[in-house]
Design a protein around this motif. Structure first.
Motif, PDB file in Angstrom:
ATOM      1  N   VAL A   1       8.971   1.985   4.447  1.00  0.00           N
ATOM      2  CA  VAL A   1       8.383   2.913   3.540  1.00  0.00           C
ATOM      3  C   VAL A   1       7.114   2.515   3.229  1.00  0.00           C
ATOM      4  O   VAL A   1       6.081   3.456   2.999  1.00  0.00           O
ATOM      5  CB  VAL A   1       9.501   2.587   2.269  1.00  0.00           C
ATOM      6  N   VAL A   2       6.756   1.318   3.244  1.00  0.00           N
ATOM      7  CA  VAL A   2       5.307   0.693   3.044  1.00  0.00           C
ATOM      8  C   VAL A   2       4.403   1.547   4.280  1.00  0.00           C
ATOM      9  O   VAL A   2       3.323   2.091   4.131  1.00  0.00           O
ATOM     10  CB  VAL A   2       5.156  -0.733   3.021  1.00  0.00           C
ATOM     11  N   GLU A   3       4.931   1.485   5.428  1.00  0.00           N
ATOM     12  CA  GLU A   3       4.241   2.116   6.708  1.00  0.00           C
ATOM     13  C   GLU A   3       4.183   3.528   6.391  1.00  0.00           C
ATOM     14  O   GLU A   3       2.944   4.405   6.610  1.00  0.00           O
ATOM     15  CB  GLU A   3       5.065   1.950   7.753  1.00  0.00           C
ATOM     16  N   LYS A   4       5.052   4.223   5.741  1.00  0.00           N
ATOM     17  CA  LYS A   4       5.078   5.840   5.381  1.00  0.00           C
ATOM     18  C   LYS A   4       3.721   5.855   4.337  1.00  0.00           C
ATOM     19  O   LYS A   4       3.064   6.723   4.526  1.00  0.00           O
ATOM     20  CB  LYS A   4       6.111   6.291   4.978  1.00  0.00           C
ATOM     21  N   ASN A   5       3.851   5.145   3.263  1.00  0.00           N
ATOM     22  CA  ASN A   5       3.033   4.930   2.262  1.00  0.00           C
ATOM     23  C   ASN A   5       1.580   4.876   2.531  1.00  0.00           C
ATOM     24  O   ASN A   5       0.534   5.401   1.958  1.00  0.00           O
ATOM     25  CB  ASN A   5       3.503   4.319   1.024  1.00  0.00           C
ATOM     26  N   LEU A   6       1.368   3.719   3.489  1.00  0.00           N
ATOM     27  CA  LEU A   6       0.017   3.328   3.670  1.00  0.00           C
ATOM     28  C   LEU A   6      -0.550   3.615   5.051  1.00  0.00           C
ATOM     29  O   LEU A   6      -1.663   3.572   5.147  1.00  0.00           O
ATOM     30  CB  LEU A   6      -0.033   1.787   3.303  1.00  0.00           C
ATOM     31  N   GLY A   7       0.575   3.845   6.082  1.00  0.00           N
ATOM     32  CA  GLY A   7       0.090   3.946   7.315  1.00  0.00           C
ATOM     33  C   GLY A   7      -0.398   2.810   8.117  1.00  0.00           C
ATOM     34  O   GLY A   7      -0.911   2.840   9.016  1.00  0.00           O
ATOM     35  N   ILE A   8       0.149   1.680   7.446  1.00  0.00           N
ATOM     36  CA  ILE A   8       0.037   0.258   7.965  1.00  0.00           C
ATOM     37  C   ILE A   8       1.329  -0.466   8.081  1.00  0.00           C
ATOM     38  O   ILE A   8       1.934  -0.388   7.105  1.00  0.00           O
ATOM     39  CB  ILE A   8      -0.894  -0.606   7.125  1.00  0.00           C
ATOM     40  N   VAL A   9       1.669  -0.981   9.248  1.00  0.00           N
ATOM     41  CA  VAL A   9       2.939  -1.731   9.582  1.00  0.00           C
ATOM     42  C   VAL A   9       2.372  -3.322   9.247  1.00  0.00           C
ATOM     43  O   VAL A   9       1.769  -3.908   9.636  1.00  0.00           O
ATOM     44  CB  VAL A   9       3.380  -1.609  10.885  1.00  0.00           C
ATOM     45  N   TYR A  10       3.234  -3.700   7.957  1.00  0.00           N
ATOM     46  CA  TYR A  10       2.945  -4.971   7.688  1.00  0.00           C
ATOM     47  C   TYR A  10       4.265  -5.988   8.055  1.00  0.00           C
ATOM     48  O   TYR A  10       5.348  -5.216   7.865  1.00  0.00           O
ATOM     49  CB  TYR A  10       2.615  -5.383   6.179  1.00  0.00           C
ATOM     50  N   SER A  11       4.366  -7.301   8.636  1.00  0.00           N
ATOM     51  CA  SER A  11       5.514  -8.019   8.678  1.00  0.00           C
ATOM     52  C   SER A  11       6.174  -8.338   7.350  1.00  0.00           C
ATOM     53  O   SER A  11       5.622  -8.318   6.414  1.00  0.00           O
ATOM     54  CB  SER A  11       5.176  -9.002   9.673  1.00  0.00           C
TER      55      SER A  11
END
Length: 143
Positions: A36-46
């Motif tokens: 969901v964070v990737e969808k919202n920010l466009g960045i993949v965090y571990s």
């Protein structure tokens, strides 16, 4: 091929993650949050990166706990969309308040630790409460 490093989590990005957690419904896992964070920010965090920030880790734990013992069990869902939206907003705000209370408690504990350690080193509360000096902005200008 070498993986590129995700950009640092700024205050704004942390806030997006916290708001995402505050509004979370249903099952919660780190992998689901990352998606969901990737969808919202466009960045993949571990998971490691996200859990390294205490406010995110605490919000995640608090949300997991609230989902385990939440109000999901058999409560009647209102038919009026406005009432349903208002109840959802109340739920989100209650989660936000609980998270902020937890953060505030942790900050108070940290402050007590710092004050105690400072006092042991001879730094008084009066010294700690002295106002910061105003920056001398005119100093660098040529006259």
């Amino acid at each position: 091929m070498k993986k590129t490093r995700a950009p640092d989590l700024t205050t704004e990005r942390i806030q997006v993650v916290l708001e995402t957690l505050d509004g979370w419904k249903g099952k919660l896992t780190w992998d689901m949050l990352i998606t969901v964070v990737e969808k919202n920010l466009g960045i993949v965090y571990s998971r490691f990166t996200l859990s390294e920030y205490p406010e995110i880790a605490n919000a995640f734990s608090l949300k997991k706990d609230s989902l385990r013992g939440g109000r999901q069990g058999g409560a009647a869902v209102p038919r009026d969309d406005r009432v349903r939206a208002a109840l959802e907003q109340v739920d989100r705000l209650q989660v936000t308040v609980a998270r902020l209370k937890q953060e505030n408690m942790l900050l108070k504990e940290q402050f007590v630790t710092w004050a105690h350690n400072a006092e042991r080193k001879g730094v008084t509360i009066t010294m700690l409460n002295e106002p910061l000096l105003k920056p001398q902005r005119d100093r660098s200008k040529l006259k």
